[in-house]
Design a protein around this motif. Structure first.
Motif, PDB file in Angstrom:
ATOM      1  N   GLU A  49       0.786  -1.250  -0.107  1.00  0.00           N
ATOM      2  CA  GLU A  49      -0.019   0.095   0.107  1.00  0.00           C
ATOM      3  C   GLU A  49       0.849   1.452  -0.033  1.00  0.00           C
ATOM      4  OE1 GLU A  49      -3.014   0.495  -0.508  1.00  0.00           O
ATOM      5  OE2 GLU A  49      -4.264  -1.211  -0.058  1.00  0.00           O
ATOM      6  N   SER A  50       2.199   1.116   0.662  1.00  0.00           N
ATOM      7  CA  SER A  50       2.824   2.442   0.584  1.00  0.00           C
ATOM      8  C   SER A  50       3.518   2.516  -0.653  1.00  0.00           C
ATOM      9  CB  SER A  50       4.109   1.911   1.569  1.00  0.00           C
ATOM     10  OG  SER A  50       4.994   2.936   1.609  1.00  0.00           O
ATOM     11  N   VAL A  51       3.818   1.508  -1.618  1.00  0.00           N
ATOM     12  CA  VAL A  51       4.222   1.736  -2.864  1.00  0.00           C
ATOM     13  C   VAL A  51       3.064   2.397  -3.729  1.00  0.00           C
ATOM     14  CG1 VAL A  51       4.993   0.559  -4.859  1.00  0.00           C
ATOM     15  CG2 VAL A  51       5.649   0.084  -2.779  1.00  0.00           C
ATOM     16  N   LEU A  52       1.887   1.672  -3.643  1.00  0.00           N
ATOM     17  CA  LEU A  52       0.770   2.395  -4.372  1.00  0.00           C
ATOM     18  C   LEU A  52       0.488   3.796  -4.010  1.00  0.00           C
ATOM     19  CD1 LEU A  52      -1.729  -0.748  -3.811  1.00  0.00           C
ATOM     20  CD2 LEU A  52      -0.487  -0.044  -5.943  1.00  0.00           C
ATOM     21  N   ASP A  53       0.610   4.137  -2.646  1.00  0.00           N
ATOM     22  CA  ASP A  53       0.381   5.525  -2.128  1.00  0.00           C
ATOM     23  C   ASP A  53       1.372   6.545  -3.008  1.00  0.00           C
ATOM     24  OD1 ASP A  53      -1.151   7.417  -0.352  1.00  0.00           O
ATOM     25  OD2 ASP A  53       1.161   7.643   0.118  1.00  0.00           O
ATOM     26  N   ALA A  54       2.650   6.047  -3.224  1.00  0.00           N
ATOM     27  CA  ALA A  54       3.524   6.983  -3.867  1.00  0.00           C
ATOM     28  C   ALA A  54       3.108   7.242  -5.308  1.00  0.00           C
ATOM     29  CB  ALA A  54       4.935   6.206  -3.827  1.00  0.00           C
ATOM     30  N   TYR A  55       2.262   6.506  -5.745  1.00  0.00           N
ATOM     31  CA  TYR A  55       1.658   6.772  -7.140  1.00  0.00           C
ATOM     32  C   TYR A  55       0.175   7.048  -7.231  1.00  0.00           C
ATOM     33  CZ  TYR A  55       6.322   5.556  -8.748  1.00  0.00           C
ATOM     34  OH  TYR A  55       7.799   5.421  -8.866  1.00  0.00           O
ATOM     35  N   GLY A  56      -0.170   7.418  -6.034  1.00  0.00           N
ATOM     36  CA  GLY A  56      -1.700   7.865  -5.959  1.00  0.00           C
ATOM     37  C   GLY A  56      -2.716   6.505  -6.242  1.00  0.00           C
ATOM     38  N   LYS A  57      -2.308   5.381  -5.832  1.00  0.00           N
ATOM     39  CA  LYS A  57      -3.280   4.244  -6.239  1.00  0.00           C
ATOM     40  C   LYS A  57      -3.397   3.384  -4.963  1.00  0.00           C
ATOM     41  CE  LYS A  57      -1.107   3.848 -10.879  1.00  0.00           C
ATOM     42  NZ  LYS A  57      -0.751   2.789 -11.675  1.00  0.00           N
ATOM     43  N   ALA A  58      -3.268   3.832  -3.832  1.00  0.00           N
ATOM     44  CA  ALA A  58      -3.313   3.197  -2.280  1.00  0.00           C
ATOM     45  C   ALA A  58      -5.126   2.787  -2.313  1.00  0.00           C
ATOM     46  CB  ALA A  58      -3.107   4.128  -1.242  1.00  0.00           C
ATOM     47  N   LEU A  59      -5.296   1.560  -2.090  1.00  0.00           N
ATOM     48  CA  LEU A  59      -6.577   0.924  -2.132  1.00  0.00           C
ATOM     49  C   LEU A  59      -7.282   1.087  -0.795  1.00  0.00           C
ATOM     50  CD1 LEU A  59      -5.756  -2.091  -4.411  1.00  0.00           C
ATOM     51  CD2 LEU A  59      -6.727   0.173  -5.200  1.00  0.00           C
ATOM     52  N   ASN A  60      -6.463   1.073   0.050  1.00  0.00           N
ATOM     53  CA  ASN A  60      -7.112   0.821   1.588  1.00  0.00           C
ATOM     54  C   ASN A  60      -6.867   2.181   2.656  1.00  0.00           C
ATOM     55  OD1 ASN A  60      -8.519  -2.049   1.633  1.00  0.00           O
ATOM     56  ND2 ASN A  60      -6.589  -2.254   0.732  1.00  0.00           N
ATOM     57  N   PHE A  61      -6.585   3.126   2.223  1.00  0.00           N
ATOM     58  CA  PHE A  61      -6.525   4.383   2.795  1.00  0.00           C
ATOM     59  C   PHE A  61      -6.669   5.657   2.085  1.00  0.00           C
ATOM     60  CE2 PHE A  61      -3.234   7.535   4.366  1.00  0.00           C
ATOM     61  CZ  PHE A  61      -3.925   7.642   5.637  1.00  0.00           C
TER      62      PHE A  61
END
Length: 468
Positions: free
Chosen positions: A456-468
């Motif tokens: 999720e931290s990786v996803l968040d770096a690219y605006g793609k976090a799924l559970n936050f």
């Protein structure tokens, strides 16, 4: 008569030394190792391993105090048997030291019990209690003599009121109050251990944050967590004097503004770094160079003296057991002429601090990445949004990732929270494999786990976090 001629001699049997000896033997070298105290060195006997046993005891005690939240009732007062806590820690160390002895025998490494000193080109003299043990020869000699606690003028440890890590590991009783000088990994681990067991703990750090080698955001979260537990933390502060009483010490503190104050405690732990064990090993008979108490080496651990090498805490930072072992393996593989031997990439070495909450990291901090000219993407994911963390009752923490905005290269990862010292290796492997953000996003992380926060931290770096 015992053999005295070898292909390789290793002086020091810490995690760097004994690992190196094993790999050398695997490569067909006739190998000897010299150890003056205990097989396994400081890390196994007086460092990494026994401190983790102590911290485990403190963790269990802390969990018992919160048993009611998990549906249990603990009747009566839970008391601490300091002697048994220490005994368990020492037994763990002894068991593993015996394991190293077995590994030496299994891998046909000859062990010399004594103090090794360089005695001219390719020669090592071994003594025990000033009595000769053996005169050894080898084409290659690896120095793995490690390091010891640094002392400061006027703050010297005495083993009674002012402790180093050694005395801090074997207390006869728990001090009611404690001052820890230095907030690096060693200082903070002891501060955490004693605070969890009920000591009134004060930490003094000369830098402007605790755990100063960590990412600034992680350091800030760590400070808040420690203060929430009741630690008192003085940043940008030095200890200018220690006034010893019969069973107390009064420390004089000076802050950045020059303002002085005093604090009286039962014990002081000095944790202000290390110095390399460069004395009394015969370096003066060689061309080996020493800078700031550490031996200077090249990328393959070679010193300025042909045939002499140095690894581990005796050399440059980071001063970590796993770094020492890898250095040694690279060194002997290079000596043996193995193909595809590459220098150690320091940015791929994870660092772990086993305080509560745990802290772990690998690679560049956000500030360091920017200082190197990288345009970065930052991902963050809080423990509070992770189902497993909430179920464990450990909802405080953060996983932070740093990427190069242009290439997607993982530059660094920084964590604080439950079990992050186990999680960090996932990012360590990713960095070693030169994994990009795309590959990390495509990786499937099991549910429910703490490791999902990495994804999720990786996803968040690219605006793609799924559970936050």
């Amino acid at each position: 008569m015992a053999d005295t001629s070898f292909d390789l001699i290793v002086i020091g049997s810490g995690p760097g030394g004994y690992t190196t000896a094993i790999r050398a033997s695997q490569l067909g070298m006739k190998t000897a190792i010299i150890e003056r105290e205990h097989l396994g060195g400081i890390c196994l006997n007086w460092g990494c391993i026994p401190t983790k046993a102590l911290l485990r005891s403190a963790e269990i005690y802390s969990n018992i105090k919160h048993a009611e939240a998990f549906g249990f009732t603990v009747e009566g007062k839970v008391t601490i048997d300091t002697k048994k806590v220490v005994e368990r820690s020492r037994k763990v160390a002894a068991q593993l030291s015996g394991g190293v002895k077995h590994l030496m025998k299994k891998n046909k490494v000859t062990v010399f019990d004594g103090h090794g000193v360089l005695n001219g080109a390719g020669k090592v003299k071994v003594t025990k209690d000033d009595k000769p043990v053996a005169d050894l020869t080898a084409k290659h000699i690896i120095l793995a003599t490690g390091a010891r606690a640094r002392s400061l003028p006027g703050l010297e440890p005495d083993g009674k009121l002012v402790w180093t890590y050694k005395e801090a590991m074997v207390p006869s009783t728990l001090p009611k109050s404690l001052l820890v000088i230095g907030s690096g990994a060693i200082g903070i681990e002891f501060a955490s251990f004693y605070r969890q067991l009920g000591s009134d703990v004060t930490v003094v750090e000369v830098m402007d944050r605790v755990l100063p080698v960590e990412d600034e955001e992680i350091s800030g979260l760590a400070k808040k967590a420690f203060e929430k537990q009741g630690m008192k933390i003085h940043l940008g502060t030095t200890v200018t004097a220690l006034k010893k009483g019969i069973d107390t010490v009064t420390a004089v503190l000076k802050d950045k503004a020059g303002k002085e104050s005093e604090i009286t405690v039962e014990r002081v732990i000095l944790a202000v770094g290390i110095v390399g064990n460069v004395e009394n090993i015969g370096l003066e008979t060689t061309k080996v160079k020493v800078e700031k108490t550490h031996v200077v080496t090249d990328e393959y651990s070679r010193t300025a003296e042909p045939g002499i090498y140095a690894i581990g805490d005796l050399t440059g930072p980071p001063w970590l057991a796993h770094k020492a072992g890898h250095e040694g393996v690279i060194c002997v593989e290079k000596i043996a002429g193995e193909k595809d031997v590459h220098p150690l990439n320091i940015s791929n070495i994870p660092g772990c601090t086993y305080c509560t909450p745990q802290v772990a990291s690998v690679g560049l901090t956000e500030a360091a990445a920017k200082a190197k000219g990288h345009e970065v993407r930052i991902g963050r994911y809080p423990f509070l949004a992770n189902g497993k963390a909430i179920a464990l009752g450990e909802p405080e923490g953060l996983v932070k990732t740093v990427f190069d905005k242009k290439t997607g290269e993982l530059l660094g990862a920084h964590m604080i929270g439950a079990e992050v010292t186990e999680l960090i290796q996932g990012f360590g492997i990713a960095k070693t494999l030169e994994t990009t953000e795309a590959e990390l996003m495509h990786a499937i992380f099991p549910h429910p786990t703490l490791s999902e926060m990495m994804h999720e931290s990786v996803l968040d770096a690219y605006g793609k976090a799924l559970n936050f």
